[in-house]
Motif scaffolding. Structure first.
Motif, PDB file in Angstrom:
ATOM      1  N   ILE A  91      47.397  32.707  38.796  1.00 50.23           N
ATOM      2  CA  ILE A  91      45.965  32.821  38.498  1.00 50.23           C
ATOM      3  C   ILE A  91      45.160  32.811  39.795  1.00 50.23           C
ATOM      4  O   ILE A  91      44.265  33.642  39.996  1.00 50.23           O
ATOM      5  CB  ILE A  91      45.517  31.680  37.565  1.00 50.23           C
ATOM      6  N   MET A  92      45.484  31.885  40.685  1.00 50.14           N
ATOM      7  CA  MET A  92      44.746  31.794  41.941  1.00 50.14           C
ATOM      8  C   MET A  92      44.982  33.020  42.823  1.00 50.14           C
ATOM      9  O   MET A  92      44.066  33.471  43.520  1.00 50.14           O
ATOM     10  CB  MET A  92      45.101  30.495  42.669  1.00 50.14           C
ATOM     11  N   SER A  93      46.177  33.568  42.774  1.00 52.31           N
ATOM     12  CA  SER A  93      46.464  34.795  43.530  1.00 52.31           C
ATOM     13  C   SER A  93      45.624  35.952  43.009  1.00 52.31           C
ATOM     14  O   SER A  93      45.077  36.736  43.799  1.00 52.31           O
ATOM     15  CB  SER A  93      47.949  35.146  43.440  1.00 52.31           C
ATOM     16  N   ASP A  94      45.508  36.056  41.699  1.00 51.98           N
ATOM     17  CA  ASP A  94      44.670  37.117  41.109  1.00 51.98           C
ATOM     18  C   ASP A  94      43.206  36.937  41.517  1.00 51.98           C
ATOM     19  O   ASP A  94      42.521  37.901  41.864  1.00 51.98           O
ATOM     20  CB  ASP A  94      44.786  37.121  39.586  1.00 51.98           C
ATOM     21  N   ARG A  95      42.734  35.690  41.486  1.00 54.92           N
ATOM     22  CA  ARG A  95      41.342  35.432  41.869  1.00 54.92           C
ATOM     23  C   ARG A  95      41.124  35.745  43.342  1.00 54.92           C
ATOM     24  O   ARG A  95      40.099  36.324  43.718  1.00 54.92           O
ATOM     25  CB  ARG A  95      40.973  33.985  41.582  1.00 54.92           C
ATOM     26  N   LEU A  96      42.064  35.367  44.194  1.00 55.80           N
ATOM     27  CA  LEU A  96      41.944  35.652  45.624  1.00 55.80           C
ATOM     28  C   LEU A  96      41.963  37.164  45.872  1.00 55.80           C
ATOM     29  O   LEU A  96      41.197  37.668  46.695  1.00 55.80           O
ATOM     30  CB  LEU A  96      43.070  34.969  46.401  1.00 55.80           C
ATOM     31  N   ARG A  97      42.800  37.880  45.155  1.00 55.90           N
ATOM     32  CA  ARG A  97      42.866  39.332  45.299  1.00 55.90           C
ATOM     33  C   ARG A  97      41.524  39.967  44.927  1.00 55.90           C
ATOM     34  O   ARG A  97      41.014  40.845  45.623  1.00 55.90           O
ATOM     35  CB  ARG A  97      43.988  39.897  44.426  1.00 55.90           C
ATOM     36  N   MET A  98      40.922  39.509  43.823  1.00 57.90           N
ATOM     37  CA  MET A  98      39.615  40.040  43.425  1.00 57.90           C
ATOM     38  C   MET A  98      38.546  39.698  44.456  1.00 57.90           C
ATOM     39  O   MET A  98      37.707  40.533  44.791  1.00 57.90           O
ATOM     40  CB  MET A  98      39.208  39.490  42.053  1.00 57.90           C
ATOM     41  N   MET A  99      38.576  38.470  44.979  1.00 52.89           N
ATOM     42  CA  MET A  99      37.597  38.049  45.977  1.00 52.89           C
ATOM     43  C   MET A  99      37.786  38.837  47.269  1.00 52.89           C
ATOM     44  O   MET A  99      36.809  39.225  47.918  1.00 52.89           O
ATOM     45  CB  MET A  99      37.734  36.548  46.246  1.00 52.89           C
ATOM     46  N   ASP A 100      39.013  39.093  47.636  1.00 57.39           N
ATOM     47  CA  ASP A 100      39.313  39.875  48.833  1.00 57.39           C
ATOM     48  C   ASP A 100      38.711  41.272  48.716  1.00 57.39           C
ATOM     49  O   ASP A 100      38.047  41.765  49.629  1.00 57.39           O
ATOM     50  CB  ASP A 100      40.829  39.939  49.020  1.00 57.39           C
ATOM     51  N   THR A 101      38.925  41.900  47.564  1.00 59.49           N
ATOM     52  CA  THR A 101      38.387  43.238  47.334  1.00 59.49           C
ATOM     53  C   THR A 101      36.864  43.215  47.375  1.00 59.49           C
ATOM     54  O   THR A 101      36.232  44.038  48.036  1.00 59.49           O
ATOM     55  CB  THR A 101      38.883  43.788  45.984  1.00 59.49           C
ATOM     56  N   THR A 121      34.836  41.019  48.787  1.00 57.83           N
ATOM     57  CA  THR A 121      34.341  40.714  50.129  1.00 57.83           C
ATOM     58  C   THR A 121      34.462  41.935  51.039  1.00 57.83           C
ATOM     59  O   THR A 121      33.533  42.261  51.786  1.00 57.83           O
ATOM     60  CB  THR A 121      35.102  39.517  50.731  1.00 57.83           C
ATOM     61  N   ALA A 122      35.590  42.619  50.961  1.00 57.98           N
ATOM     62  CA  ALA A 122      35.772  43.818  51.791  1.00 57.98           C
ATOM     63  C   ALA A 122      34.732  44.878  51.448  1.00 57.98           C
ATOM     64  O   ALA A 122      34.165  45.513  52.353  1.00 57.98           O
ATOM     65  CB  ALA A 122      37.183  44.369  51.603  1.00 57.98           C
ATOM     66  N   GLU A 123      34.458  45.060  50.162  1.00 55.00           N
ATOM     67  CA  GLU A 123      33.450  46.041  49.755  1.00 55.00           C
ATOM     68  C   GLU A 123      32.070  45.658  50.279  1.00 55.00           C
ATOM     69  O   GLU A 123      31.301  46.505  50.708  1.00 55.00           O
ATOM     70  CB  GLU A 123      33.424  46.180  48.230  1.00 55.00           C
ATOM     71  N   MET A 124      31.762  44.354  50.247  1.00 52.39           N
ATOM     72  CA  MET A 124      30.472  43.899  50.751  1.00 52.39           C
ATOM     73  C   MET A 124      30.346  44.130  52.248  1.00 52.39           C
ATOM     74  O   MET A 124      29.313  44.602  52.724  1.00 52.39           O
ATOM     75  CB  MET A 124      30.261  42.420  50.422  1.00 52.39           C
ATOM     76  N   VAL A 125      31.383  43.799  52.981  1.00 49.66           N
ATOM     77  CA  VAL A 125      31.348  43.983  54.427  1.00 49.66           C
ATOM     78  C   VAL A 125      31.225  45.466  54.751  1.00 49.66           C
ATOM     79  O   VAL A 125      30.422  45.863  55.605  1.00 49.66           O
ATOM     80  CB  VAL A 125      32.594  43.360  55.096  1.00 49.66           C
ATOM     81  N   GLU A 126      31.993  46.291  54.068  1.00 43.58           N
ATOM     82  CA  GLU A 126      31.947  47.732  54.322  1.00 43.58           C
ATOM     83  C   GLU A 126      30.574  48.311  53.982  1.00 43.58           C
ATOM     84  O   GLU A 126      30.090  49.217  54.653  1.00 43.58           O
ATOM     85  CB  GLU A 126      33.039  48.452  53.534  1.00 43.58           C
ATOM     86  N   SER A 127      29.923  47.768  52.959  1.00 44.40           N
ATOM     87  CA  SER A 127      28.617  48.300  52.566  1.00 44.40           C
ATOM     88  C   SER A 127      27.534  47.962  53.581  1.00 44.40           C
ATOM     89  O   SER A 127      26.496  48.621  53.616  1.00 44.40           O
ATOM     90  CB  SER A 127      28.216  47.789  51.178  1.00 44.40           C
ATOM     91  N   CYS A 128      27.769  46.959  54.414  1.00 41.93           N
ATOM     92  CA  CYS A 128      26.802  46.624  55.474  1.00 41.93           C
ATOM     93  C   CYS A 128      26.702  47.762  56.478  1.00 41.93           C
ATOM     94  O   CYS A 128      25.659  47.964  57.083  1.00 41.93           O
ATOM     95  CB  CYS A 128      27.209  45.342  56.202  1.00 41.93           C
ATOM     96  N   GLY A 129      27.812  48.468  56.669  1.00 42.27           N
ATOM     97  CA  GLY A 129      27.812  49.601  57.587  1.00 42.27           C
ATOM     98  C   GLY A 129      27.789  49.214  59.052  1.00 42.27           C
ATOM     99  O   GLY A 129      27.769  50.068  59.914  1.00 42.27           O
ATOM    100  N   SER A 130      27.815  47.945  59.342  1.00 44.38           N
ATOM    101  CA  SER A 130      27.743  47.477  60.724  1.00 44.38           C
ATOM    102  C   SER A 130      29.141  47.383  61.311  1.00 44.38           C
ATOM    103  O   SER A 130      30.019  46.744  60.745  1.00 44.38           O
ATOM    104  CB  SER A 130      27.067  46.103  60.758  1.00 44.38           C
ATOM    105  N   HIS A 131      29.334  48.001  62.451  1.00 40.56           N
ATOM    106  CA  HIS A 131      30.623  47.941  63.138  1.00 40.56           C
ATOM    107  C   HIS A 131      30.972  46.491  63.485  1.00 40.56           C
ATOM    108  O   HIS A 131      32.121  46.069  63.370  1.00 40.56           O
ATOM    109  CB  HIS A 131      30.606  48.822  64.387  1.00 40.56           C
ATOM    110  N   THR A 132      29.970  45.714  63.904  1.00 36.43           N
ATOM    111  CA  THR A 132      30.185  44.306  64.265  1.00 36.43           C
ATOM    112  C   THR A 132      30.655  43.511  63.061  1.00 36.43           C
ATOM    113  O   THR A 132      31.603  42.726  63.144  1.00 36.43           O
ATOM    114  CB  THR A 132      28.881  43.686  64.820  1.00 36.43           C
ATOM    115  N   LYS A 133      30.000  43.695  61.906  1.00 31.21           N
ATOM    116  CA  LYS A 133      30.390  42.972  60.685  1.00 31.21           C
ATOM    117  C   LYS A 133      31.796  43.359  60.258  1.00 31.21           C
ATOM    118  O   LYS A 133      32.574  42.518  59.830  1.00 31.21           O
ATOM    119  CB  LYS A 133      29.403  43.244  59.538  1.00 31.21           C
ATOM    120  N   ASN A 134      32.130  44.630  60.349  1.00 25.03           N
ATOM    121  CA  ASN A 134      33.476  45.077  59.984  1.00 25.03           C
ATOM    122  C   ASN A 134      34.522  44.436  60.894  1.00 25.03           C
ATOM    123  O   ASN A 134      35.572  43.991  60.421  1.00 25.03           O
ATOM    124  CB  ASN A 134      33.584  46.599  60.047  1.00 25.03           C
ATOM    125  N   ALA A 135      34.238  44.372  62.176  1.00 20.34           N
ATOM    126  CA  ALA A 135      35.173  43.751  63.126  1.00 20.34           C
ATOM    127  C   ALA A 135      35.309  42.255  62.831  1.00 20.34           C
ATOM    128  O   ALA A 135      36.419  41.713  62.858  1.00 20.34           O
ATOM    129  CB  ALA A 135      34.693  43.975  64.557  1.00 20.34           C
TER     130      ALA A 135
END
Length: 174
Positions: A133-143, A145-159
């Motif tokens: 269950i926790m692995s599934d939740r972490l996988r969803m949170m990972d996805t 979070t990555a989408e949020m960071v990518e949507s910022c469009g900032s090279h610094t935030k992505n790094a």
């Protein structure tokens, strides 16, 4: 109130638990009812229970820096909560509030530890299922979070995000 058979069939936490193992788990469990609006868990407090919602719904809320709370998730019957503090005693990372009248079953940590020490298969299966269950939740949170960071469009935030991920999976000591 749900039966042992319903919990085995419908709650991922009890996947592969036999009826006899479930009866042992329920023997050590406590049932509790909460009225709509009741705070079941408070962020920052610490209790060692693994909670299973039998009826009703709850909301997981996180305090923001301005003092308000943000709803993170809606929990329905057969959902679990409290697992982080249950397996690694620490203050709760979020609050859980009853959105409707709620019926719960909770497994006390002390009794669960005793079941594990005596080799109870049902308790071992609960640990395995909680990891899933926790692995599934972490996988969803990972996805998410990555989408949020990518949507910022900032090279610094992505790094920063990629550096954080690298440390999370290799460098950090827990």
């Amino acid at each position: 109130m749900l039966s042992a058979e319903q919990l085995i069939n419908d709650c991922v936490l009890f996947q592969s638990v036999t009826p006899d193992e479930m009866e042992e788990l329920l023997y050590y469990s406590e049932r509790e009812e909460f009225s709509e609006g009741t705070r079941i868990l408070d962020e920052g407090n610490s209790t060692r229970y693994l909670w299973i919602i039998q009826s009703g719904s709850c909301e997981v809320r996180k305090k923001l820096s301005n003092g308000s709370e943000k709803a993170l998730a809606q929990l329905s019957p057969y959902s679990i909560f409290g697992e982080m503090s249950f397996f690694k005693p620490a203050p709760h990372s979020a609050s859980v509030v009853a959105v409707t009248d709620v019926g719960t079953v909770r497994i006390p940590g002390r009794e669960f530890d005793q079941m594990l020490k005596k080799g109870a298969k049902g308790a071992q299966k609960v640990v395995f299922n909680t990891v899933r269950i926790m692995s599934d939740r972490l996988r969803m949170m990972d996805t998410w979070t990555a989408e949020m960071v990518e949507s910022c469009g900032s090279h610094t935030k992505n790094a920063e995000w990629h550096d954080f991920r690298s440390k999370l999976y290799s460098d950090w000591q827990f």
